[in-house]
Motif scaffolding. Structure first.
Motif: not given
Length: 443
Positions: A171-176, A188-208
């Motif tokens: 899990m520590d390795s996966n968290l990294i 990528l979002k700051s460069q307008l190359l990714a959507k906010g929903s994509d960031v939220n998906k990764v953030k949700l996975q990290t929190e889970q």
């Protein structure tokens, strides 16, 4: 800002966990088992039971030692005992069949003596000695049974702690990996190359994943507490387990040395001995040597003829006791013992059949688990390769975030399958050793 916040949280969790691990003393499985054998409360109780059994055996043998008792009593007769004397005993002219009441003795009577009794032959005493010897064997086996269970519990808890610790490492390795992915998506979002929903998906996975890690870590601490309790050490002691999981080599042990069967056979031996004692007690007499030496005092307190005189008394002899009829009580006990022996033999057969079945199942489960471990190790390597390639493709724009998340899930699933396979293997191997009476080889 979000990137820095997540980095700070993750680094804090990492260093807190690292400092905690560093403060803990690493215990090997052998150290845990050795400590449990000394400090486990159940084993201490059983060691006391062995001492009690030894004392009972000595108590049974002590019945063969002569017994010496001192007795004394004083009696004051307010009314002297009355006896009837034939009148013609003193006067031959008196008619036959007529008696005169006479009071014999003096009001003050004192008796004091020392008595000795020693059994020369008593079938119940000798049978009791044999019973205590067999009962002592039974207590020794019960101690071994308890020790086997303690070793089984300690080893199982140790393996569980190792599995959870490896799961934490995964899990520590996966968290990294998740935090790196989150940083990339934030960039990528700051460069307008990714959507906010994509960031939220990764953030949700990290929190889970963080929440899952907290749950696993809580289970890890609970297992360590259970391990410490079985070892008989303080819960305040900071310990951890070796990360590398030892996988025993498969060995086909043809011996069947189950302690359950040994206990049943010893119980059968005890029941048969009790039956033999009952049969003896029906036909064999008891023979005792008895002896007594003392004095008897007679006193009279009416003047002018008051006196207190003592006279010695002593004897020695042999006492024989032979049972003639006791209302068929012994026969009823014999019938009970025969039924108990029959149940014991049936139970032995039942345990033997059950052990054979469980041994075959354990061997089969162990072989399957060993093959699964090899397969899942290869699957982890493959899943890791796919994940790294997908991350690279995602950076090059040829793979979507969904592909990355699927690859990450596949990696975690392969890791969990690997840990499950190790659990199955260790449990099956430990169960096999317990069923064949070789649990001590875990040391």
């Amino acid at each position: 800002m979000l990137v820095n916040t997540h980095k700070l949280i993750f680094i804090s969790i990492f260093f807190i966990g690292w400092n905690t691990v560093q403060a803990q003393e690493v215990w090997t499985l052998k150290q845990c088992i050795d400590t449990a054998q000394v400090h486990n409360k159940n084993l201490q109780i059983n060691r006391n039971n062995i001492s009690i059994s030894e004392q009972r055996e000595k108590e049974a043998k002590a019945n063969l030692i002569p017994k010496i008792t001192a007795n004394a009593d004083y009696k004051y007769f307010m009314e002297l005992p009355t006896q009837l004397m034939p009148m013609n005993a003193l006067n031959p002219q008196a008619p036959e069949g007529q008696f005169r009441d006479l009071q014999f003795g003096v009001p003050h009577n004192i008796n004091a003596n020392i008595q000795l009794a020693m059994p020369l032959y008593n079938p119940q005493i000798y049978g009791g000695i044999e019973n205590t010897k067999i009962a002592n064997e039974l207590t020794q086996l019960q101690y071994q049974k308890t020790e086997e269970q303690v070793l089984f519990d300690v080893t199982t808890l140790y393996y569980n702690a190792q599995i959870l610790k490896n799961q934490l490492d995964f899990m520590d390795s996966n968290l990294i990996n998740s935090n790196r992915l989150l940083q990339n998506m934030e960039l990528l979002k700051s460069q307008l190359l990714a959507k906010g929903s994509d960031v939220n998906k990764v953030k949700l996975q990290t929190e889970q994943l963080t929440t899952q890690r907290e749950n696993v870590y809580s289970k890890y601490l609970q297992v360590l507490n259970a391990l410490k309790m079985n070892m008989g050490i303080s819960l305040e002691e900071n310990i951890t387990v070796v990360t590398d999981i030892f996988q025993p080599t498969l060995t086909e042990n043809s011996s069947r040395n189950s302690l359950d069967l040994q206990l049943i056979h010893t119980q059968n031996k005890l029941l048969n001995n009790k039956l033999k004692i009952l049969n003896r007690s029906r036909y064999l007499p008891s023979l005792n040597f008895i002896a007594s030496y003392g004095t008897t005092g007679f006193g009279y307190d009416k003047t002018p003829n008051d006196f207190l005189d003592f006279y010695p008394i002593g004897f020695a002899g042999i006492q024989l006791s032979y049972p003639l009829f006791n209302g068929t009580v012994t026969q009823r006990k014999i019938n009970q013992k025969k039924l108990e022996i029959n149940n014991n033999e049936l139970q032995a057969q039942l345990i033997s059949d059950k052990n054979e079945m469980e041994i075959e199942n354990a061997i089969r489960q162990r072989t399957i688990a060993e093959n699964t471990i090899i397969n899942t190790e290869n699957q982890i390597d493959l899943a890791k390769t796919i994940y790294d390639q997908t991350i690279l493709q995602q950076k090059q724009g040829t793979a979507s975030l969904t592909d990355v998340l699927l690859a990450d899930n596949a990696l975690r699933e392969a890791q969990q399958n690997y840990l499950n396979a190790i659990i199955d293997f260790l449990k099956a191997d430990l169960e096999f050793k317990k069923l064949t009476g070789n649990i001590g080889s875990e040391k």
